[in-house]
Design a protein around this motif. Structure first.
Motif, PDB file in Angstrom:
ATOM      1  N   ARG A 181       0.823  -1.218   0.000  1.00 54.97           N
ATOM      2  CA  ARG A 181       0.000   0.000   0.000  1.00 54.97           C
ATOM      3  C   ARG A 181       0.851   1.259   0.000  1.00 54.97           C
ATOM      4  N   LEU A 182       2.171   1.081   0.012  1.00 57.81           N
ATOM      5  CA  LEU A 182       3.082   2.225   0.048  1.00 57.81           C
ATOM      6  C   LEU A 182       4.015   2.327  -1.154  1.00 57.81           C
ATOM      7  N   LEU A 183       4.288   1.208  -1.777  1.00 56.54           N
ATOM      8  CA  LEU A 183       5.292   1.192  -2.840  1.00 56.54           C
ATOM      9  C   LEU A 183       4.824   1.912  -4.100  1.00 56.54           C
ATOM     10  N   ALA A 184       3.521   2.054  -4.251  1.00 54.16           N
ATOM     11  CA  ALA A 184       2.929   2.798  -5.367  1.00 54.16           C
ATOM     12  C   ALA A 184       1.816   3.661  -4.776  1.00 54.16           C
ATOM     13  N   ASP A 185       1.224   4.511  -5.588  1.00 53.03           N
ATOM     14  CA  ASP A 185       0.136   5.351  -5.070  1.00 53.03           C
ATOM     15  C   ASP A 185      -1.213   4.646  -5.169  1.00 53.03           C
ATOM     16  N   VAL A 228       6.370 -20.081   0.884  1.00 50.72           N
ATOM     17  CA  VAL A 228       5.797 -18.883   0.268  1.00 50.72           C
ATOM     18  C   VAL A 228       4.341 -18.778   0.690  1.00 50.72           C
ATOM     19  N   ASP A 229       3.924 -17.569   1.071  1.00 52.52           N
ATOM     20  CA  ASP A 229       2.504 -17.271   1.254  1.00 52.52           C
ATOM     21  C   ASP A 229       2.155 -16.159   0.276  1.00 52.52           C
ATOM     22  N   VAL A 230       1.111 -16.373  -0.506  1.00 51.72           N
ATOM     23  CA  VAL A 230       0.635 -15.384  -1.466  1.00 51.72           C
ATOM     24  C   VAL A 230      -0.617 -14.748  -0.867  1.00 51.72           C
ATOM     25  N   LEU A 231      -0.613 -13.417  -0.747  1.00 48.20           N
ATOM     26  CA  LEU A 231      -1.719 -12.698  -0.120  1.00 48.20           C
ATOM     27  C   LEU A 231      -2.439 -11.817  -1.125  1.00 48.20           C
ATOM     28  N   ASP A 232      -3.737 -11.755  -1.007  1.00 49.87           N
ATOM     29  CA  ASP A 232      -4.524 -10.793  -1.765  1.00 49.87           C
ATOM     30  C   ASP A 232      -4.261  -9.429  -1.130  1.00 49.87           C
ATOM     31  N   GLY A 233      -3.775  -8.479  -1.913  1.00 45.71           N
ATOM     32  CA  GLY A 233      -3.419  -7.175  -1.375  1.00 45.71           C
ATOM     33  C   GLY A 233      -4.589  -6.399  -0.819  1.00 45.71           C
ATOM     34  N   PHE A 234      -5.769  -6.642  -1.335  1.00 47.87           N
ATOM     35  CA  PHE A 234      -6.952  -5.909  -0.887  1.00 47.87           C
ATOM     36  C   PHE A 234      -7.483  -6.441   0.436  1.00 47.87           C
ATOM     37  N   SER A 235      -7.645  -7.765   0.539  1.00 49.50           N
ATOM     38  CA  SER A 235      -8.249  -8.357   1.731  1.00 49.50           C
ATOM     39  C   SER A 235      -7.222  -8.823   2.754  1.00 49.50           C
ATOM     40  N   GLY A 236      -6.020  -9.114   2.300  1.00 55.76           N
ATOM     41  CA  GLY A 236      -5.010  -9.677   3.186  1.00 55.76           C
ATOM     42  C   GLY A 236      -5.122 -11.178   3.352  1.00 55.76           C
ATOM     43  N   ASN A 237      -6.109 -11.784   2.701  1.00 52.37           N
ATOM     44  CA  ASN A 237      -6.303 -13.230   2.802  1.00 52.37           C
ATOM     45  C   ASN A 237      -5.205 -13.986   2.067  1.00 52.37           C
ATOM     46  N   ILE A 238      -4.845 -15.136   2.616  1.00 47.43           N
ATOM     47  CA  ILE A 238      -3.899 -16.018   1.944  1.00 47.43           C
ATOM     48  C   ILE A 238      -4.633 -16.672   0.776  1.00 47.43           C
ATOM     49  N   VAL A 239      -4.105 -16.510  -0.431  1.00 47.00           N
ATOM     50  CA  VAL A 239      -4.736 -17.093  -1.615  1.00 47.00           C
ATOM     51  C   VAL A 239      -3.917 -18.244  -2.187  1.00 47.00           C
ATOM     52  N   GLY A 240      -2.755 -18.496  -1.608  1.00 44.03           N
ATOM     53  CA  GLY A 240      -1.940 -19.611  -2.056  1.00 44.03           C
ATOM     54  C   GLY A 240      -0.729 -19.793  -1.171  1.00 44.03           C
ATOM     55  N   ARG A 241      -0.225 -21.026  -1.190  1.00 40.64           N
ATOM     56  CA  ARG A 241       0.974 -21.347  -0.413  1.00 40.64           C
ATOM     57  C   ARG A 241       1.922 -22.160  -1.283  1.00 40.64           C
ATOM     58  N   GLY A 242       3.196 -21.885  -1.127  1.00 42.86           N
ATOM     59  CA  GLY A 242       4.227 -22.620  -1.845  1.00 42.86           C
ATOM     60  C   GLY A 242       4.615 -21.918  -3.136  1.00 42.86           C
ATOM     61  N   PHE A 243       5.791 -22.279  -3.652  1.00 43.07           N
ATOM     62  CA  PHE A 243       6.286 -21.653  -4.876  1.00 43.07           C
ATOM     63  C   PHE A 243       5.361 -21.895  -6.066  1.00 43.07           C
ATOM     64  N   ASP A 244       4.644 -23.019  -6.073  1.00 41.68           N
ATOM     65  CA  ASP A 244       3.694 -23.281  -7.162  1.00 41.68           C
ATOM     66  C   ASP A 244       2.571 -22.253  -7.188  1.00 41.68           C
ATOM     67  N   ALA A 245       2.232 -21.681  -6.026  1.00 42.27           N
ATOM     68  CA  ALA A 245       1.147 -20.689  -5.940  1.00 42.27           C
ATOM     69  C   ALA A 245       1.594 -19.289  -6.356  1.00 42.27           C
ATOM     70  N   SER A 277      -5.351   6.496   0.395  1.00 39.17           N
ATOM     71  CA  SER A 277      -5.545   7.822   0.975  1.00 39.17           C
ATOM     72  C   SER A 277      -4.311   8.214   1.785  1.00 39.17           C
ATOM     73  N   PRO A 278      -4.070   9.507   1.943  1.00 38.72           N
ATOM     74  CA  PRO A 278      -2.933   9.944   2.771  1.00 38.72           C
ATOM     75  C   PRO A 278      -2.999   9.396   4.201  1.00 38.72           C
ATOM     76  N   ARG A 279      -4.179   9.347   4.783  1.00 32.74           N
ATOM     77  CA  ARG A 279      -4.333   8.814   6.140  1.00 32.74           C
ATOM     78  C   ARG A 279      -3.956   7.338   6.193  1.00 32.74           C
ATOM     79  N   ARG A 280      -4.435   6.578   5.222  1.00 31.31           N
ATOM     80  CA  ARG A 280      -4.112   5.140   5.170  1.00 31.31           C
ATOM     81  C   ARG A 280      -2.620   4.942   4.951  1.00 31.31           C
ATOM     82  N   ALA A 281      -2.024   5.746   4.075  1.00 26.94           N
ATOM     83  CA  ALA A 281      -0.586   5.650   3.816  1.00 26.94           C
ATOM     84  C   ALA A 281       0.208   5.927   5.092  1.00 26.94           C
ATOM     85  N   ASP A 282      -0.238   6.908   5.876  1.00 25.50           N
ATOM     86  CA  ASP A 282       0.436   7.217   7.132  1.00 25.50           C
ATOM     87  C   ASP A 282       0.377   6.025   8.084  1.00 25.50           C
ATOM     88  N   LEU A 283      -0.788   5.419   8.205  1.00 29.81           N
ATOM     89  CA  LEU A 283      -0.944   4.268   9.094  1.00 29.81           C
ATOM     90  C   LEU A 283      -0.113   3.077   8.614  1.00 29.81           C
TER      91      LEU A 283
END
Length: 189
Positions: free
Chosen positions: A99-103, A117-134, A154-160
């Motif tokens: 949430r910080l590396l880009a706008d 490896v844990d693959v996370l959905d950036g929006f929800s934070g849920n794990i969507v896959g495990r392992g290099f295959d994922a 948002s600027p507030r979210r970026a600050d947090l």
């Protein structure tokens, strides 16, 4: 000062061709880079290693490096953060980095210790896959990018989120860790 990493010599970065200090951590990062290039279909131009990120928490500032930012169609679609040890403790700071590396919200955040490896959905934070295959291949990430809204942060979210990165990655880190840079305090609150 050489930091706390055992330096085993030098190695060549799989993405950039740069000569880097050979450490156990760097060997794992290079393993991930080779998988992205040889198994997942990415080209070198789509992978940016060691992306600097400044985290601010009140008057405190520090700089870390995100292991990889992976772009498709001109947008960062995935970050990958390497760290030794448990993956669970790396989920929240990786989401903050996404949430910080880009706008905008980067759709995929990946954490790895080089073995798992844990693959996370950036929006929800849920794990969507495990392992290099994922780990999303180029075509799969292209579909994710095409279907993402790239919601602005948002600027507030970026600050947090910045405070979270600072807390997890910089505050309390080993003073001899050369991968982290503490910056002079700012005049801001």
């Amino acid at each position: 000062m050489t930091g706390h990493h055992l330096i085993l010599g030098e190695l060549t970065d799989a993405v950039t061709g740069e000569v880097l200090a050979d450490s156990h951590d760097e060997r794992y990062r290079q393993k991930v880079a080779r998988i992205l290039l040889s198994e997942k279909g990415y080209v070198k131009a789509e992978i940016t290693p060691r992306v600097p990120l400044t985290a601010i928490a009140g008057k405190r500032r520090g700089k870390i490096r995100v292991a990889f930012a992976v772009s498709v169609d001109g947008r960062i679609g995935m970050i990958i953060q390497y760290g030794p040890g448990s993956l669970v403790t790396r989920h929240r700071p990786a989401l903050a980095m996404s949430r910080l590396l880009a706008d905008y919200q980067i759709p995929v955040a990946v954490v790895t210790n080089g073995e798992d490896v844990d693959v996370l959905d950036g929006f929800s934070g849920n794990i969507v896959g495990r392992g290099f295959d994922a780990l999303p291949a180029r075509e799969a990430l292209g579909k994710i990018v095409a279907g993402s809204a790239f919601t602005p942060i948002s600027p507030r979210r970026a600050d947090l989120e910045s405070r979270i990165v600072y807390c997890y990655e910089i505050d309390g880190s080993c003073p001899c860790d050369t991968d982290i840079c503490r910056l002079d305090e700012t005049d801001e609150d």
